[in-house]
Design an enzyme around this catalytic site. Structure first.
Site, PDB file in Angstrom:
ATOM      1  N   HIS A 179       1.328 -17.469   1.840  1.00  0.00           N
ATOM      2  CA  HIS A 179       2.341 -16.644   1.227  1.00  0.00           C
ATOM      3  C   HIS A 179       3.714 -17.057   1.363  1.00  0.00           C
ATOM      4  O   HIS A 179       4.630 -16.915   0.279  1.00  0.00           O
ATOM      5  CB  HIS A 179       2.340 -15.243   2.039  1.00  0.00           C
ATOM      6  CG  HIS A 179       1.204 -14.511   1.713  1.00  0.00           C
ATOM      7  ND1 HIS A 179       0.087 -14.561   2.173  1.00  0.00           N
ATOM      8  CD2 HIS A 179       1.022 -13.414   0.888  1.00  0.00           C
ATOM      9  CE1 HIS A 179      -0.761 -13.579   1.632  1.00  0.00           C
ATOM     10  NE2 HIS A 179      -0.017 -12.847   0.824  1.00  0.00           N
ATOM     11  N   GLY A 180       4.053 -17.970   2.065  1.00  0.00           N
ATOM     12  CA  GLY A 180       5.455 -18.462   2.239  1.00  0.00           C
ATOM     13  C   GLY A 180       5.631 -19.731   3.351  1.00  0.00           C
ATOM     14  O   GLY A 180       5.060 -19.515   4.231  1.00  0.00           O
TER      15      GLY A 180
END
Lengths: 485, 473
Positions: free
Chosen positions: A321-322
């Protein structure tokens, strides 16, 4: 090009009309051209990355199929090139900074350099989709696609290019060979789904974002109720934001005759964390399950290994996701939830029996839904907070009792005034009512049972709700949150 | 397929149609200055086009009295040359002025930001001219803004969030009751203006002989305006109003621009009037400004006095004499000058109660009804006890016929006010007391005299008298 832009409102009808006007044998080409154009509106340069990913996975598919004895090498090359690009653009700075912090902690001299590159939009999505193709060919689950153009379209199909759903090649590729006829009902259904997506994004998600951003961008100014409300609002914001993209993607594909997989299934009605993950970002969950969890051994190697595997999957999912420790912790927290939930199953079952609780009662179900939602909201704090110290502050201060702020008007100083706040609450009620209704009904079919006057009134009211109450115009342009992944 | 396309087109048309209809409600009414061109019934002789410099300086009332011509201002905030061009085009559909005064400040840029675009075009009727104007504003240079274009065409898309407490009754009834405003909005309050280092009066501007180059798009559009004037037999005057700003599009740049224009457009029959070179001649000083860009009432008087004479001296043969059409106004002007001004001064100076009796003579002279509007929070008692509060403004509307009153009252929209309009009978005369929700912006064109501003709409129907206590020294 963003779905919530006027450019898309011009682009999409043009694409659709010409799509149906073109002879079937040229349609793939038309879709490929417009898909590349769609991406070029963000960055023409980064289109090269999609093309590289396409060429690499396409060739790997052919080579794996042709040279079965060397298939591991070709798969490895495909993985290393694709993940290498992903690492370079998304994780290089993160790992560098993390290493620097580590070395600094141990007083080791370490000089690091930063790369100033923008994260290519949707890189995690199309990389995973392309990789799944290489792995499927490697596993002999599918035959390699010979037609490069159609394969390129599979990687870049514009409705799901930048934020999914992550499609499997066996599901999507064959659809490019089918001649999709112009079907009035299907198109209408697709358009209504898109309309619902726009409502969720423009009216709900972007409105909630105003309050969430106010609080989360300077959490030190808030305590107790404000932090709780902002966190709950974020839970709905990210759901509406992401699921609205999926709705628009599925709707747009449906208009043209394509069927994309379901990505959300009323996740906040889940009664457990595992169930939540079966209902939230379903295509990503399935990807990790098939290409990471199972290869790690899944649940076949004993409880301990199962738990380790779960943790690995969720930590990687967080990182997907990041590039930030916040996301890793968010993923890890969900992993811990799962491990605790599965490990404590026997004890919880005994407790429920001893307390003679009826598992089928509405009260018990409601309790489980609320508990699951609360756990999910806690985890979202890490996801949304700008830094780890912000997350720590929020956790420390969200339990401060200042419930009177619900009544003294300070609630309306969090970025949304009273009217805006009421619209936010009312639109959330509409969302929940719709989801409850959809559990056993189909709004589209039910709507069709009414006469044209009522149907058109419904459409017009929906459109004007978006136009009137939508957050657009002078406000800062609001991207879909998941584009950054 | 045809069936669906037809349905979608119909749905699209409905959505756009309803949004378009909603636009008239959601529009910000204070940005509809150009709409007045559609309300103008009289012929137009002098048209002033430009920015807020124009509407804050040019006194329609004074110039009409001085030149005996009909004057109209087509001025919007920070108006740029492309906006001037499209507004002039639109105006020419309805009226044919004899002289067009184009402010050279509008040459500062070709494309403006959202605010100035909406200020220029929101009041314009839907037409191919407006589509072109919106297109230029949205897709020229590096701008490629579909949202800007659509919101200029359908302003509901821009102002949709006004549902949240910003809409008033006025928004719903504005166009039904729109009242002509010929454009002057001269700041009447002498606020404390403290010039900064970069805001000063430069008496040496006439020594600047350099020329500024124009942006090619700006020059091209100016040429189009020149052609437009020539084709319509309109005399063009390029002029500037005095201002103090020495940064951005500075006053020096405007002087240099004027030099360039004088040199490059010699062959065209263009008049030039640069007020920035007339500081000494007009005795302009800091007390003539309300800020670094805009004059106040005092400065405006100096400029208009010179401008009126300049027009008469240079263009008298071009302008028609409409003196007889303005006799009615002049009658009131004389009355005001000779019979009220003095008395009012006395009363205001002593903070005495309002000398209503002195206004009542107007009623005695004719069948007019007098309406007094207060724009601050005085209630009736305070009004009677102590008229001259700080920044007090009174407006008197005179109506030839009683039947006009309700219409006019509705038109002025006394809403959201604690102080309800009240009709009182004093000495056998009916007065309507109310207050306006505007401070320095006139809704109706006006004639200015010493301490009075005498308003009238184009139909000679409602007339307003405004008295500013701060003007009274």
């Amino acid at each position: 090009m963003e779905f919530n832009s006027i450019a898309f409102l011009l682009f999409f009808p043009t694409v659709v009309v010409l799509y149906f006007l073109f002879p079937h044998k040229y349609r793939w080409f038309w879709l490929l051209v417009v898909s590349y154009f769609f991406y070029m509106m963000w960055s023409a340069t980064y289109l090269v990355l999609i093309f590289i990913s396409t060429v690499v996975t396409y060739l790997s598919g052919l080579l794996i199929s042709k040279y079965r004895d060397k298939r591991k090498i070709f798969l490895f090359l495909s993985l290393i090139i694709n993940l290498g690009i992903l690492f370079f653009f998304k994780y290089f700075n993160f790992f560098n900074e993390s290493l620097t912090s580590l070395y600094t902690y141990f007083n080791i001299d370490w000089s690091s350099s930063r790369i100033d590159v923008l994260l290519p939009v949707g890189i995690s999505f199309y990389t995973f989709q392309a990789l799944s193709y290489s792995i499927d060919v490697y596993r002999n689950n599918i035959e390699p696609e010979k037609h490069f153009g159609k394969y390129a379209l599979f990687v870049s199909f514009f409705p799901q290019l930048v934020a999914g759903p992550i499609e499997k090649s066996k599901d999507l590729l064959p659809q490019f060979d089918i001649k999709h006829k112009f079907n009035y009902e299907r198109i209408k259904e697709g358009l209504i789904l898109m309309l619902w997506g726009f409502f969720k994004k423009i009216v709900i998600a972007d409105r909630l974002a105003v309050l969430v951003n106010t609080v989360y961008n300077s959490p030190e100014n808030y305590q107790g109720t404000a932090l709780v409300i902002a966190s709950v609002f974020f839970a709905f914001q990210i759901y509406c934001d992401f699921s609205s993209y999926t709705d628009i993607a599925i709707g747009a594909a449906k208009v043209m005759g394509f069927k994309l997989r379901k990505n959300f299934d009323r996740p906040y009605f889940s009664k457990s964390i595992p169930e939540f993950w079966r209902r939230w970002h379903i295509s990503l969950g399935a990807w990790f399950k098939e290409y990471l969890y199972f290869p790690l051994g899944g649940n076949r190697k004993g409880k301990f290994r199962t738990n380790i595997n779960i943790m690995i999957v969720f930590l990687v999912s967080g990182l997907w996701h990041g590039a930030s420790w916040n996301f890793v912790i968010w993923g890890g927290l969900h992993g811990i939830y799962q491990v605790i939930e599965t490990s404590s199953f026997t004890y919880r079952t005994r407790l429920v029996e001893r307390l003679q609780i009826n598992r089928q009662s509405v009260g018990h179900k409601f309790y489980r839904v609320m508990l699951t939602f609360t756990l999910v909201v806690f985890a979202w704090v890490f996801f949304r907070a700008n830094t780890l110290s912000d997350s720590a502050y929020i956790f420390k201060n969200m339990f401060v009792l200042n419930y009177w702020t619900l009544f003294d008007g300070s609630l309306f100083s969090l970025g949304l005034d009273k009217n805006e706040f009421m619209v936010a609450i009312f639109s959330l009620l509409i969302l929940l009512a719709y989801e409850v209704y959809e559990r056993k009904n189909n709004l589209y079919k039910d709507l069709n049972s009414f006469n044209i006057g009522i149907r058109w009134s419904f459409y017009l009211v929906a459109i004007f709700c978006i136009l009137l109450f939508g957050i657009y115009g002078d406000y800062e342009k609001s991207q879909f949150i998941y584009f950054q992944f | 397929m045809i069936k669906l396309i037809l349905k979608l087109v119909l749905m699209f048309a409905l959505v756009i149609g309803i949004s378009f209809a909603c636009s008239s409600i959601f529009l910000k009414k204070e940005l509809l200055r150009p709409h007045n061109m559609y309300l103008l019934e009289e012929e137009n002789d002098l048209l002033f086009v430009g920015s807020s410099h124009v509407f804050a300086t040019i006194d329609v009332g004074y110039l009409e009295q001085k030149t005996d011509a009909n004057v109209f201002l087509l001025a919007t905030p920070s108006q740029n040359i492309s906006q001037s061009y499209y507004l002039i085009q639109e105006f020419l559909k309805y009226k044919r002025p004899k002289i067009l005064f184009l402010e050279t400040y509008s040459l500062k840029e070709y494309i403006g930001d959202d605010f100035v675009n909406h200020a220029a075009y929101d009041g314009m009727k839907f037409s191919s001219n407006k589509i072109e104007a919106a297109y230029i504003a949205s897709f020229k240079d590096s701008i490629n803004d579909l949202y800007r274009f659509s919101s200029l065409m359908v302003p509901f898309f821009k102002y949709h969030d006004r549902w949240n407490g910003d809409l008033t009754e006025k928004d719903f009834k504005y166009f039904d009751n729109a009242v002509l405003n010929k454009g002057s909005e001269i700041p009447t309050v002498n606020s404390e203006f403290s010039p900064t280092d970069s805001d000063f009066i430069d008496y040496e501007l006439s020594k600047i002989k350099e020329k500024a180059t124009l942006n090619p798009d700006v020059e091209h559009t100016l040429k189009k305006i020149i052609q437009l004037c020539e084709a319509n037999n309109i005399k063009l005057v390029l002029f500037s109003t005095p201002y103090l700003a020495h940064h951005g599009f500075s006053v020096e740049t405007e002087v240099k621009t004027m030099n360039y224009l004088k040199d490059n457009f010699k062959q065209n029959d263009i008049g030039y009037l640069d007020f920035n070179l007339l500081y000494k001649e007009l005795d302009i000083n800091y007390s003539d400004y309300v800020d670094n860009h805009h004059m106040n009432y005092n400065g405006s008087k100096k400029v208009n006095s010179y401008l009126g004479n300049w027009i008469v001296d240079n263009y008298n043969t071009v302008l028609p004499n409409r003196e007889t059409e303005k006799l009615w106004y002049k009658y009131f002007n004389n009355k005001l000058n000779n019979e009220i001004v003095f008395e009012k001064e006395t009363h205001f100076k002593t903070h005495d109660s309002l000398s209503i009796e002195k206004i009542v003579f107007l009623k005695k002279d004719g069948d007019s009804y007098i309406i007094i509007d207060l724009n601050d929070d005085l209630n009736m008692k305070e009004f009677a006890d102590n008229v001259a509060s700080d920044n007090f403004r009174m407006m008197v509307h005179l109506y030839p016929k009683e039947s006009d009153i309700p219409k006019i009252v509705t038109k002025l929209e006394f809403i959201n006010q604690d102080f309800k309009p009240t009709i009182m009978e004093i000495n056998g005369n009916k007065f309507l007391f109310s207050k306006l929700d505007i401070k320095t912006t006139s809704e109706i064109n006006f004639f200015k005299f010493a301490n009075f501003t005498f308003y009238s709409d184009s139909k000679g129907r409602g007339n307003l008298l405004t008295i500013y206590d701060l003007d009274i020294k």
